[in-house]
Write a protein that holds these residues in place. Structure first.
Motif, PDB file in Angstrom:
ATOM      1  N   ARG A   1       2.649  -8.680   7.076  1.00 35.94           N
ATOM      2  CA  ARG A   1       1.925  -7.652   6.338  1.00 35.94           C
ATOM      3  C   ARG A   1       2.403  -7.695   4.896  1.00 35.94           C
ATOM      4  N   VAL A   2       1.478  -7.594   3.962  1.00 36.07           N
ATOM      5  CA  VAL A   2       1.822  -7.519   2.546  1.00 36.07           C
ATOM      6  C   VAL A   2       1.149  -6.276   1.993  1.00 36.07           C
ATOM      7  N   ARG A   3       1.944  -5.330   1.519  1.00 37.65           N
ATOM      8  CA  ARG A   3       1.407  -4.131   0.881  1.00 37.65           C
ATOM      9  C   ARG A   3       1.716  -4.228  -0.602  1.00 37.65           C
ATOM     10  N   VAL A   4       0.706  -3.976  -1.417  1.00 40.02           N
ATOM     11  CA  VAL A   4       0.842  -4.080  -2.865  1.00 40.02           C
ATOM     12  C   VAL A   4       0.585  -2.703  -3.480  1.00 40.02           C
TER      13      VAL A   4
ATOM     14  N   ILE B   1       3.788  -8.811 -16.909  1.00 42.98           N
ATOM     15  CA  ILE B   1       3.808  -7.542 -16.183  1.00 42.98           C
ATOM     16  C   ILE B   1       5.154  -7.446 -15.484  1.00 42.98           C
ATOM     17  N   GLU B   2       5.483  -6.277 -14.982  1.00 43.94           N
ATOM     18  CA  GLU B   2       6.695  -6.110 -14.183  1.00 43.94           C
ATOM     19  C   GLU B   2       6.326  -6.229 -12.713  1.00 43.94           C
ATOM     20  N   ALA B   3       7.160  -6.902 -11.936  1.00 42.68           N
ATOM     21  CA  ALA B   3       6.885  -7.065 -10.505  1.00 42.68           C
ATOM     22  C   ALA B   3       8.195  -7.062  -9.740  1.00 42.68           C
TER      23      ALA B   3
ATOM     24  N   ALA C   1      -3.018   2.224  -7.473  1.00 38.92           N
ATOM     25  CA  ALA C   1      -3.735   1.543  -6.401  1.00 38.92           C
ATOM     26  C   ALA C   1      -2.747   1.039  -5.354  1.00 38.92           C
ATOM     27  N   VAL C   2      -3.171   1.075  -4.094  1.00 39.95           N
ATOM     28  CA  VAL C   2      -2.374   0.549  -2.988  1.00 39.95           C
ATOM     29  C   VAL C   2      -3.329  -0.228  -2.094  1.00 39.95           C
TER      30      VAL C   2
ATOM     31  N   ARG D   1       4.370  -3.743  -7.164  1.00 37.94           N
ATOM     32  CA  ARG D   1       5.448  -3.777  -6.164  1.00 37.94           C
ATOM     33  C   ARG D   1       4.869  -4.361  -4.888  1.00 37.94           C
ATOM     34  N   PHE D   2       5.584  -5.316  -4.295  1.00 35.38           N
ATOM     35  CA  PHE D   2       5.149  -5.973  -3.071  1.00 35.38           C
ATOM     36  C   PHE D   2       6.113  -5.611  -1.955  1.00 35.38           C
ATOM     37  N   TRP D   3       5.579  -5.260  -0.799  1.00 36.30           N
ATOM     38  CA  TRP D   3       6.377  -5.034   0.401  1.00 36.30           C
ATOM     39  C   TRP D   3       5.894  -6.027   1.431  1.00 36.30           C
TER      40      TRP D   3
END
Length: 150
Positions: A112-115, A54-56, A75-76, A136-138
């Motif tokens: 905090r980790v937002r995906v 997958i792309e990340a 999805a978030v 994508r990870f923030w």
């Protein structure tokens, strides 16, 4: 890290480690359709690809994450992790990661980790011309306690 890199996933899963090191495969207790916390320093993420690439990409920011167009992401989800080492990694469930996703410097303490995820189609329905599954990870310092208490 600005561009996407390839991440090999197994059993439709990848693992995020905020402890800087892999700590085994735990059984999740809570979560949603995108991420399941597996302990204070680990969460498991889910994608459509059973075994493959997958792309990340991951970004560490000082402030709030940018608001992404909802029509571009399926999805978030967000979780709080304990990060005593100041290092953050994303790996395939059975191991392996891109260098760009290993040992990323983050603030020590609660983060905090937002995906964000898109195109999480199961590989049996994926056809020609469909872009690969992207995640994508923030990551950033927890600036308020969960639940809104200050």
């Amino acid at each position: 890290m600005d561009g996407f890199v390839k991440l090999f996933v197994d059993y439709c899963q990848y693992v995020v480690h905020a402890s800087g090191d892999a700590s085994g495969v735990g059984i999740y207790k809570i979560g949603d359709g995108l991420v399941h916390p597996g302990g204070p320093t680990v969460l498991t993420g889910f994608c459509g690809t059973h075994t493959g690439w997958i792309e990340a990409r991951a970004r560490v920011l000082d402030g709030e994450p940018e608001v992404l167009p909802l029509d571009e992401w399926d999805a978030v989800s967000e979780a709080t992790l304990w990060c005593p080492s100041g290092r953050f990694s994303v790996r395939g469930l059975m191991g392996g990661s891109a260098p760009e996703l290993s040992g990323i410097a983050v603030p020590r303490g609660l983060i905090r980790v937002r995906v964000h995820a898109r195109d999480r189609l199961h590989e049996t329905v994926r056809g020609e011309g469909i872009r690969p599954s992207s995640t994508r990870f923030w990551c950033g310092r927890l600036t308020r306690t969960p639940g809104g208490a200050r």
